[in-house]
Design an enzyme around this catalytic site. Structure first.
Site, short mmCIF file in Angstrom:
data_model
loop_
_atom_site.label_atom_id
_atom_site.label_comp_id
_atom_site.label_asym_id
_atom_site.label_seq_id
_atom_site.Cartn_x
_atom_site.Cartn_y
_atom_site.Cartn_z
N SER A 187 33.55 46.56 54.86
CA SER A 187 33.01 46.40 56.21
C SER A 187 32.44 45.00 56.41
CB SER A 187 31.89 47.42 56.39
OG SER A 187 31.11 47.10 57.51
N LYS A 219 28.33 49.10 50.43
CA LYS A 219 29.70 48.55 50.53
C LYS A 219 29.83 47.30 49.67
CE LYS A 219 31.98 51.34 53.17
NZ LYS A 219 33.16 52.04 52.68
N TYR A 251 23.63 51.07 53.97
CA TYR A 251 25.07 51.23 54.16
C TYR A 251 25.81 49.95 53.73
CZ TYR A 251 29.54 50.96 56.53
OH TYR A 251 30.86 50.75 56.80
#
Ligand code: UDP
Length: 299
Positions: free
Chosen positions: A84, A113, A109
């Site tokens: 991402s 990643k 989050y």
């Protein structure tokens, strides 16, 4: 079943299991003799990750480790990974973001990643016969153009497109816009919305490149064009033929003014270029929404 219907081919086989279930993932890989893995099974809400960080590291990092170990035991050495744009330090500045831009995710989050990318790169370094395609998505949006496959968030959506879609379908009264005083042309946040069918093509191109090059890559997937919240809202109004009412709300914590990608490496390494624009994104989303909420009258 709908994948089969949309593709005009037999539906793919589905095995339901938790990505953290080592036995299930090992058994699956042992039975199936895969050539490669495309790993999408992750959690993806920034706000959810702030309240449940352990789950994000468990699924997004721990789950990946389970996949890698099952691949190792079964001689599978190619993997395409959903990463991402949140791995970047998005507050660092303006302009198109290149793959060598500084990292700096500011939420669990994004951190999960980035850690997952590091795990993959360590594995690649340790095993030269491995090749990993790391794809950093910008803002995936839209649905399959058949209207058969799309997203269906269980909770109020965090993301702009599904939120607008629910307003268009009459499920919500208005779109809340998180600030109109950003340093952007119309004051609302600018993002790089990439159609999910383009994103899917990017994955096939990544797999082809792994086969061809024999080594991995880290590539942005986006269009290279930034659109504001108001641009997207108006495009959706055009697609659905209805008004999308809005209210300006305070800025959302953690948001940045503008985020769009530099597409040079995707072109060079994958031969990838997004083909679909925001009108195609909104039209496909609207088609899917009418499938999801059949009570919505066609416009
Ligand atoms: N946004 C908004 N209202 C919403 C959801 C999003 O104004 O209900 C804005 C958000 O502030 C950002 C853009 O839409 O400028 C894209 O947000 P999204 O959460 O979809 O993606 P992000 O780029 O933040 O991951």
């Amino acid at each position: 079943d709908r994948i089969g219907q949309a593709a005009g081919r037999p539906a793919p086989r589905v095995v339901e299991a938790d990505i953290r279930d080592r036995t299930a993932i090992h058994d699956l890989m042992e039975r199936s003799q895969f050539d490669a893995v495309m790993h999408f099974a992750g959690l993806k809400s920034v706000s959810d990750s702030v309240s449940r960080p352990a789950e994000y590291f468990d699924v997004n990092v721990g789950g990946l480790v389970t996949v890698i170990q099952a691949m190792k035991s079964n001689g599978v050495r190619k993997l395409v990974f959903s990463s991402s744009a949140t791995v970047y330090d998005l507050g660092a500045g303006q302009g198109a973001i290149r793959e060598d831009a500084p990292f700096g995710p500011n939420n669990p989050y994004g951190q999960s990643k980035l850690m997952a990318e590091q795990v993959l790169q360590a594995q690649e370094a340790a095993a030269p016969d491995w090749s990993v395609g790391i794809l950093r998505y910008f803002n995936p949006a839209g649905a399959h153009p058949s209207g058969l496959i799309g997203e269906c968030p269980a909770d109020p959506p965090d993301n702009l497109l599904p939120y607008i879609a629910q307003v268009a379908a009459g499920q919500r009264q208005y779109l809340g816009i998180f600030g109109d005083d950003w340093d952007t042309p119309d004051g609302t946040g600018v993002r790089d919305y990439v159609h999910i069918t383009d994103l899917a093509r990017g994955h096939l191109a990544s797999l082809d490149a792994l086969e061809r090059d024999g080594h991995g890559h880290v590539v942005n997937l986006g269009t290279g064009r930034g659109l504001s919240v108001q641009d997207v809202r108006r495009a959706y109004e055009h697609a659905c033929g209805r008004e999308i009412p809005f209210r300006i709300l305070p800025r959302r914590p953690g948001d940045v003014a503008s985020c769009y990608c530099d597409t040079q490496r995707a072109r060079d390494v994958l031969g990838f270029e997004a083909r679909q624009d925001v009108d195609a994104i909104c039209a496909s989303s609207w088609k899917w929404v009418r499938h999801l909420y059949p009570e919505v009258s066609p416009s």
